[in-house]
Design an enzyme around this catalytic site. Structure first.
Site, PDB file in Angstrom:
ATOM      1  N   GLU A 168      -5.884 -13.515  -8.134  1.00 47.59           N
ATOM      2  CA  GLU A 168      -5.064 -12.684  -7.239  1.00 47.59           C
ATOM      3  C   GLU A 168      -5.281 -13.092  -5.782  1.00 47.59           C
ATOM      4  O   GLU A 168      -6.402 -13.385  -5.361  1.00 47.59           O
ATOM      5  CB  GLU A 168      -5.467 -11.218  -7.449  1.00 47.59           C
ATOM      6  CG  GLU A 168      -4.733 -10.216  -6.579  1.00 47.59           C
ATOM      7  CD  GLU A 168      -5.297  -8.807  -6.733  1.00 47.59           C
ATOM      8  OE1 GLU A 168      -4.577  -7.855  -6.448  1.00 47.59           O
ATOM      9  OE2 GLU A 168      -6.481  -8.670  -7.142  1.00 47.59           O
ATOM     10  N   LYS A 172       3.330  -7.211  -8.047  1.00 47.02           N
ATOM     11  CA  LYS A 172       2.479  -6.188  -8.659  1.00 47.02           C
ATOM     12  C   LYS A 172       3.199  -4.846  -8.617  1.00 47.02           C
ATOM     13  O   LYS A 172       3.697  -4.423  -7.564  1.00 47.02           O
ATOM     14  CB  LYS A 172       1.156  -6.108  -7.889  1.00 47.02           C
ATOM     15  CG  LYS A 172       0.123  -5.169  -8.471  1.00 47.02           C
ATOM     16  CD  LYS A 172      -1.159  -5.245  -7.642  1.00 47.02           C
ATOM     17  CE  LYS A 172      -2.259  -4.370  -8.211  1.00 47.02           C
ATOM     18  NZ  LYS A 172      -3.494  -4.445  -7.392  1.00 47.02           N
ATOM     19  N   CYS A 219      -4.653  -7.540 -11.359  1.00 49.00           N
ATOM     20  CA  CYS A 219      -5.798  -6.690 -11.045  1.00 49.00           C
ATOM     21  C   CYS A 219      -5.730  -5.341 -11.757  1.00 49.00           C
ATOM     22  O   CYS A 219      -5.865  -5.248 -12.969  1.00 49.00           O
ATOM     23  CB  CYS A 219      -5.912  -6.531  -9.526  1.00 49.00           C
ATOM     24  SG  CYS A 219      -7.516  -5.879  -8.987  1.00 49.00           S
TER      25      CYS A 219
END
Length: 490
Positions: free
Chosen positions: A250, A307, A361
């Site tokens: 990430e 995300k 994540c």
């Protein structure tokens, strides 16, 4: 004696938390739940007993939540104890309500256990949901993990809590049934076949772990150091078959995506393969995005995916006006503005590998986002756990990633900035890993996926229906007992 008895809920809450990673003392957590539930059911004020049990549990299990406030200690270290206290008491209130409702409305230790199961389901979905440090998670590091393919985290939690409630009832038959419930996930885990090994011709994927500590990650003097380190890892000679794709963690791209025309070809040339890499960008409305990018062999952008589950207080503020009024902003926001969420989960074709699902994540803690149909060959997990220190948070995040693999029957390839990068098979077993705090790479032969699991078909509906039915039955039985007591002549 009364004061000693008052210590039982917080002490058992702490002991129950030790079942979570990195301690993983499931054999201590199980009796701790039984003792804690018994203490709540027998307390004069079950609300306060359950609050003490829950607050102590979350204070220890979520102690890593203080770490992001220490990245820039001069500005935010003072908020660390406030954050831990707020989270512990906030989630502890869920358990306090469950303790009161279970003891007063459902009756006895089993009623408390059922109510705890219901509020943990609620906590997993309410608002954005936070399914972390659940009772079922104490079994992740045990032989019971494969049973998650049938029951999921809340199914494992049912075994933990209902077993504890039955044992806490102090009746021989109930105690035997409770012990059987505790043993059931272990028996099921042993009965399920192991995940198949990777085939000899399975595609090999390289996972990059540059090891950039968060307090240095965006320091201008260090950005180039970490980027060059990543390039060198990507270009290193393979230790076996040539990789067909390379995965960076990430936010690993050192430039905003719109300014990365020079660095993207460097990333592609170093790998010699298509590359998946975490980045940051502004969208057309000048909103920052936490992004995953697929690059071709020349460094051109083939796919951009944002995300979609943002970290509360890290990437967005749940009550933005209130917190900004006292000068508090999202801790992980480097860019002007506030991160905007993406449209939702996707599956895309990774050249040489096949269909894969990216999770960035925090997204890996939500089982409901794994697709039922159009299943990928694997989950790609890109993460930067440097925000959460080097002990508790990263280990718990890794454990939840293993749980996603076991629930879904899908292997996971995990690229973590500071670790733990890992190859996880479709039963949740770690096949290879890079430890925390080290730089390196893994060349991972992709393990095969299993057929869709029972949990993928029923999700958490099975646990919800069972808990609701038990709650109704216990409530009716408790009301009948109350009526019978009132009707009994003095």
């Amino acid at each position: 004696m009364h004061r000693l008895r008052a210590l039982i809920p917080p002490l058992t809450g702490l002991a129950a938390a030790l079942g979570q990673a990195p301690w993983s003392l499931w054999w201590l957590a199980l009796p701790a739940y039984a003792l804690g539930i018994a203490a709540i059911a027998g307390a004069r004020r079950p609300f306060w007993a359950a609050l003490a049990f829950g607050a102590a549990h979350f204070a220890l299990a979520l102690i890593w939540i203080t770490e992001p406030f220490r990245v820039d200690p001069e500005l935010t270290a003072w908020l660390a104890p406030i954050a831990l206290g707020g989270v512990s008491l906030g989630f502890g209130l869920f358990w306090a309500v469950a303790g009161w409702a279970g003891a007063r409305l459902l009756g006895g230790p089993l009623g408390v256990a059922v109510a705890l199961g219901l509020v943990e389901l609620l906590r997993s979905y309410l608002l954005t949901g936070f399914p972390w440090a659940l009772p079922g998670h104490v079994l992740i590091e045990s032989a019971a993990l494969p049973a998650a393919s049938v029951a999921g985290a809340h199914g494992l939690g049912l075994a933990v809590l209902l077993g504890a409630g039955l044992i806490a009832s102090r009746r021989a038959v109930a105690g035997a049934a409770g012990l059987a419930l505790w043993l059931l996930p272990f028996a099921l885990g042993a009965a399920l076949p192991s995940a198949p090994q990777a085939a000899a011709d399975a595609p090999v994927v390289r996972l990059i772990q540059p090891n950039a500590p968060q307090h240095l990650k965006w320091d201008p003097d260090w950005i180039g150091v970490f980027f060059v380190r990543g390039l060198e890892l990507a270009a290193a000679a393979p230790r076996g078959p040539e990789p067909v794709a390379t995965i960076w963690p990430e936010t690993a791209l050192p430039e905003l995506l719109s300014y990365s025309a020079e660095v993207r070809p460097m990333v592609a040339r170093a790998a010699g393969t298509p590359v998946v890499i975490g980045a940051q960008r502004y969208d057309a409305d000048r909103r920052p995005r936490n992004t995953m990018v697929l690059l071709d062999r020349e460094g051109e952008i083939d796919l951009v995916h944002d995300k979609f589950r943002l970290v509360p207080f890290g990437e967005f503020l749940p009550m933005q006006g209130v917190f900004e009024a006292i000068g508090i902003g999202p801790l992980a926001t480097r860019l002007a503005g506030r991160f905007a969420p993406g449209a939702g989960p996707i599956t895309f074709d990774l050249p040489g590998v096949g269909p894969v699902m990216p999770l960035i994540c925090y997204e890996a803690i939500f089982p409901q986002d794994i697709p039922r149909v159009d299943r990928p060959a694997a989950i790609l997990h890109l993460t930067n756990d440097a925000w959460f220190g080097t002990r508790f948070g990263p280990q718990q995040h890794l454990a939840l990633t293993r749980l996603r693999a076991a629930e879904s029957g899908l292997p996971v390839l995990r690229a973590a900035n500071t670790g733990v990068s890992a190859v996880i098979d479709a039963r949740g077993r770690m096949l290879d890993a890079l430890p925390l705090g080290t730089a390196g790479f893994l060349d991972a032969a992709l393990p095969p996926a299993l057929p869709p699991t029972p949990y993928m078909a029923i999700r958490d509906w099975g646990a919800l229906v069972l808990l609701a039915a038990l709650a109704l039955a216990l409530f009716v039985a408790d009301r009948r007992k109350a009526v019978a007591r009132r009707a009994k002549p003095a």
